[in-house]
Design an enzyme around this catalytic site. Structure first.
Site, PDB file in Angstrom:
ATOM      1  CE  LYS A  91      -4.544   1.205   2.162  1.00 27.59           C
ATOM      2  NZ  LYS A  91      -5.625   0.736   2.911  1.00 27.59           N
ATOM      3  CD  GLU A 129     -19.523  -2.071   8.690  1.00 25.29           C
ATOM      4  OE1 GLU A 129     -19.485  -3.257   7.873  1.00 25.29           O
ATOM      5  OE2 GLU A 129     -18.552  -1.365   8.160  1.00 25.29           O
ATOM      6  NE  ARG A 144     -23.042  -3.940   3.448  1.00 25.42           N
ATOM      7  CZ  ARG A 144     -21.757  -4.405   2.749  1.00 25.42           C
ATOM      8  NH1 ARG A 144     -20.745  -4.697   3.387  1.00 25.42           N
ATOM      9  NH2 ARG A 144     -21.512  -3.859   1.441  1.00 25.42           N
TER      10      ARG A 144
HETATM   11  C1  LIG Z   1     -19.162  -1.634   4.812  1.00 26.13           C
HETATM   12  C2  LIG Z   1     -17.906  -0.932   4.846  1.00 26.13           C
HETATM   13  N1  LIG Z   1     -17.398  -0.564   5.986  1.00 26.13           N
HETATM   14  C3  LIG Z   1     -16.394   0.269   6.004  1.00 26.13           C
HETATM   15  C4  LIG Z   1     -15.790   0.885   4.824  1.00 26.13           C
HETATM   16  C5  LIG Z   1     -14.580   1.653   4.747  1.00 26.13           C
HETATM   17  N2  LIG Z   1     -13.528   1.334   4.179  1.00 26.13           N
HETATM   18  C6  LIG Z   1     -13.219   1.603   2.978  1.00 26.13           C
HETATM   19  S1  LIG Z   1     -11.904   0.986   2.402  1.00 26.13           S
HETATM   20  C7  LIG Z   1     -11.562   0.167   3.717  1.00 26.13           C
HETATM   21  C8  LIG Z   1     -10.521  -0.624   4.006  1.00 26.13           C
HETATM   22  C9  LIG Z   1     -10.392  -1.693   2.871  1.00 26.13           C
HETATM   23  O1  LIG Z   1      -9.014  -2.468   3.109  1.00 26.13           O
HETATM   24  P1  LIG Z   1      -8.676  -3.549   1.694  1.00 26.13           P
HETATM   25  O2  LIG Z   1     -10.015  -4.203   1.296  1.00 26.13           O
HETATM   26  O3  LIG Z   1      -7.811  -4.354   2.611  1.00 26.13           O
HETATM   27  O4  LIG Z   1      -8.373  -2.684   0.683  1.00 26.13           O
HETATM   28  P2  LIG Z   1      -6.825  -1.405   0.650  1.00 26.13           P
HETATM   29  O5  LIG Z   1      -7.569  -0.380   0.788  1.00 26.13           O
HETATM   30  O6  LIG Z   1      -6.082  -1.953   1.606  1.00 26.13           O
HETATM   31  O7  LIG Z   1      -6.374  -1.776  -0.975  1.00 26.13           O
HETATM   32  C10 LIG Z   1     -12.734   0.471   4.810  1.00 26.13           C
HETATM   33  C11 LIG Z   1     -12.705  -0.081   6.142  1.00 26.13           C
HETATM   34  C12 LIG Z   1     -16.587   0.677   3.690  1.00 26.13           C
HETATM   35  N3  LIG Z   1     -16.042   1.061   2.587  1.00 26.13           N
HETATM   36  N4  LIG Z   1     -17.542  -0.277   3.749  1.00 26.13           N
END
Ligand SMILES: Cc1ncc(C[n+]2csc(CCOP(=O)(O)OP(=O)(O)O)c2C)c(N)n1
Length: 623
Positions: free
Chosen positions: A280, A365, A393
């Protein structure tokens, strides 16, 4: 510039492989420059430049379907499908979305914003393809963070029955927004070091084989059983045992290796998981050093990585954060839960001060809410801190697990109301509706910073489920002179006037103050009410105001259906039909991205619109 040659989908197919590395660097450079000016999701996008290039090399658009989980990491995909020039308006009103949008390009297979649904959507696409006798490829890309969400497992479970091709790519950067958590994260970490593991187990086998007479037979038997040593030879046995082929792990910055594996994945009959390791923030020092800070960023100085806009007034998140720590000091039963957003929801300080009473459950959630129900039944006081749109959710868990059992669970709902640049998927304008419909629930909205603190203290002392919703951004610091103690079910009358009553909910109080000022300039003397309790309704006050008011104007940053205004309307129609209720609320359409003030004006929630609507009211014309 190689990037100049990419004007439309599949132009990448004309680029020689030897140019892929320099192209990746050009894209990275473009992303850093561009996001430094507009803001956006940077770290995740820098991590998937090579992954996206490799995918575009082996896929054909728009025939093949590529589904990005959450969708915040699709910037390179947008560039490669001819949208580079639109990055100057990224996340702005009318501009390029920060997420995949089918209305923007036929190469965006699925609109996204919330996490963990990409495998389900991909599986749907696969089933449709098979039934319709089509032959294209379907690829879902899911992060290790998104893989903490339960829906991903429901989909994997379902996908395992598939007999035709479906490619699931796990983009594993070992990070959610913050450090990733939980058992799957640990499992993926073990796979990351699979080579070392395999080497070690080879040694074990060799040693076993040396055992006289039975050694070889022992190894053979172990290989045949489920809990055999084979598990340690073949990485990804969890997936393999479920019926999904596992390929990897592969270096997500080595395009040749990835292309080889993706082509192999295309040949697999059945679902195949490709485990890709990425970094990242790769290629930009500040983002790789602080991937959490650069997950989503405002405009920044490229040289230092520092934000260009300095925060002057504390945000509601900061106010909540401090207030919770202070309450946590006094009440040892107070616990805090986040669904993978300890920073965004303001729980970092609480987690440092009370690590035993803090839980990051991953992007889960639904689980967070039922887990809180268990904590409450076990004798603790849980505070579930989740953004308004993500809490959608968990509607059933709030209803079935918490409200039905009338449990003392506190919901701290940040980003309630319009949020701006993230657009449709992130606008928090449904929570008042989905919370108010639930029996036993108390729903609060503070008018300013102080009131958020008081409401939180009130919620801790309460019984039963209590939700406090507050908006994104700076906490309002006005109206400090009006600070009546928070009493259950009681609204606060800021000014008692006559004929017109303006009843404002939380984030709309500053606008309501302006509306009232405007009405005064025009000779009216409006009553100004800070609603505080969206549920239960303060019917005593409504009855009292009905005596000398002919128009109530309710103002809320929530959809009309099921919102405060609708509840007031229903009550007044039943008990005081002579009073007209004008409900200023969010329109019955999804609200796109844009500046919050401008969006409010667009949907009729601007100060001028509300004032105009009141003054145009038939009742006033008649007076
Ligand atoms: C249901 C939901 N909860 C929380 C989020 C907030 N959120 C957006 S990206 C993320 C982290 C995602 O991590 P990952 O899938 O590993 O992707 P990366 O950004 O590391 O590439 C979160 C918690 C969301 N988009 N949807």
């Amino acid at each position: 510039m190689i990037l100049e040659k990419i004007k439309k989908p599949n132009d990448i197919h004309k680029i020689p492989l030897a140019d892929f590395e320099p192209l990746a660097e050009e894209i990275r450079d473009f992303l850093i420059q561009s996001v430094s000016r507009t803001g956006g999701h940077l770290a995740s996008n820098l991590g998937v430049v090579e992954l996206t290039l490799a995918l575009h090399n082996v896929l054909d658009f728009p025939e093949d379907k590529l589904i990005w989980d959450v969708g915040h990491q699709a910037y390179t995909h947008k560039i490669l499908t001819g949208r580079k020039d639109e990055f100057k308006n990224l996340r702005q009103e009318g501009g390029l979305s920060g997420f995949p949008k089918r209305s923007e390009s036929d190469c965006d297979a699925y609109d996204a914003g919330h996490s963990s649904n990409s495998i389900s959507a991909g599986l749907g696409y696969v089933r449709a393809r098979d039934i319709l006798g089509q032959k294209h490829h379907v690829v879902s890309v899911i992060g290790d963070g998104a893989l903490t969400g339960g829906m991903a497992y429901e989909a994997l479970n379902n996908a395992a029955e598939l007999k035709t091709n479906f490619i699931i790519i796990i983009n594993d950067n070992n990070m959610s927004i913050s450090r990733n958590v939980g058992g799957m994260s640990t499992y993926l970490s073990a796979l990351r070091t699979a080579e070392a593991y395999t080497g070690m187990k080879m040694g074990v086998t060799k040693t076993l084989k040396k055992v006289p007479k039975v050694g070889t037979a022992l190894v053979d038997t172990m290989r045949k059983t489920k809990s055999s040593i084979k598990q340690l030879f073949i990485p990804g046995m969890l997936f393999e045992n479920m019926g999904l082929t596992y390929l990897g792990p592969v270096d997500g910055h080595n395009m040749r290796q990835m292309m080889k594996l993706f082509n192999e994945a295309k040949r697999v009959e059945g679902p195949v998981v490709v485990h890709v390791l990425t970094k990242k923030g790769k290629g930009y020092g500040p983002a790789s050093a602080h991937p959490d800070r650069f997950h989503g960023t405002g405009p920044f100085d490229i040289h230092t990585g520092h934000p260009l806009q300095k925060k002057s007034v504390p945000g509601y998140t900061d106010v909540f954060s401090k207030a919770l720590v202070s309450l946590g000091e006094k009440n040892k039963k107070l616990t805090a839960i986040t669904a993978a957003m300890p920073d965004g929801t303001g729980l970092i300080e609480f987690s440092r001060r009370f690590p035993d009473r803090f839980f990051d459950v991953g992007i889960a959630e639904e689980h967070a809410v039922s887990f809180a129900a268990g904590l409450a039944l076990g004798g603790l006081v849980p505070v579930v801190a989740i953004y308004s749109s993500f809490l959608q959710r968990a509607v059933d868990q709030i209803l079935h697990d918490v409200c039905m059992q009338n449990l003392h669970v506190i919901f701290a709902i940040d980003r309630a109301g319009l949020v701006g640049a993230d657009g449709e998927t992130h606008q928090g304008c449904f929570d008042l509706s989905y919370l108010s419909m639930m029996p036993n629930m108390t729903v609060l909205a503070p008018k300013n910073d102080k009131e958020l603190e008081e409401m939180l203290a009130f919620a801790v002392d309460c019984d039963g489920p209590v939700a406090i919703r507050y908006p994104r951004g700076s906490a309002y610091q006005g109206l400090q002179e009006h600070q009546a103690p928070v009493e259950h079910g009681k609204s606060e009358v800021i000014h008692r006037g006559k004929k017109i009553a303006v009843l404002g909910v939380g984030s709309m109080i500053p606008s309501c103050l302006e509306v009232c000022k405007g009405l005064k300039e025009d000779g009216f003397d409006p009553t100004f009410v800070n609603v505080r309790f969206v549920k239960p309704l303060d019917v005593k006050l409504l009855d009292e105001l009905a005596k000398d008011h002919s128009l109530f104007a309710t103002v809320e940053e929530n959809v009309k259906s099921g919102g405060y205004g609708e509840h007031v309307s229903a009550y007044m129609e039943a008990c005081h039909p002579e009073v007209r209720v004008l409900s200023a609320s969010v329109w019955d359409r999804f609200v796109p991205q844009g500046n919050v003030d401008s969006l409010r004006a667009r949907i009729g929630l601007g100060v001028a619109d509300i004032r105009q609507a009141i003054e145009d009211s038939e009742e006033l014309k008649r007076q």
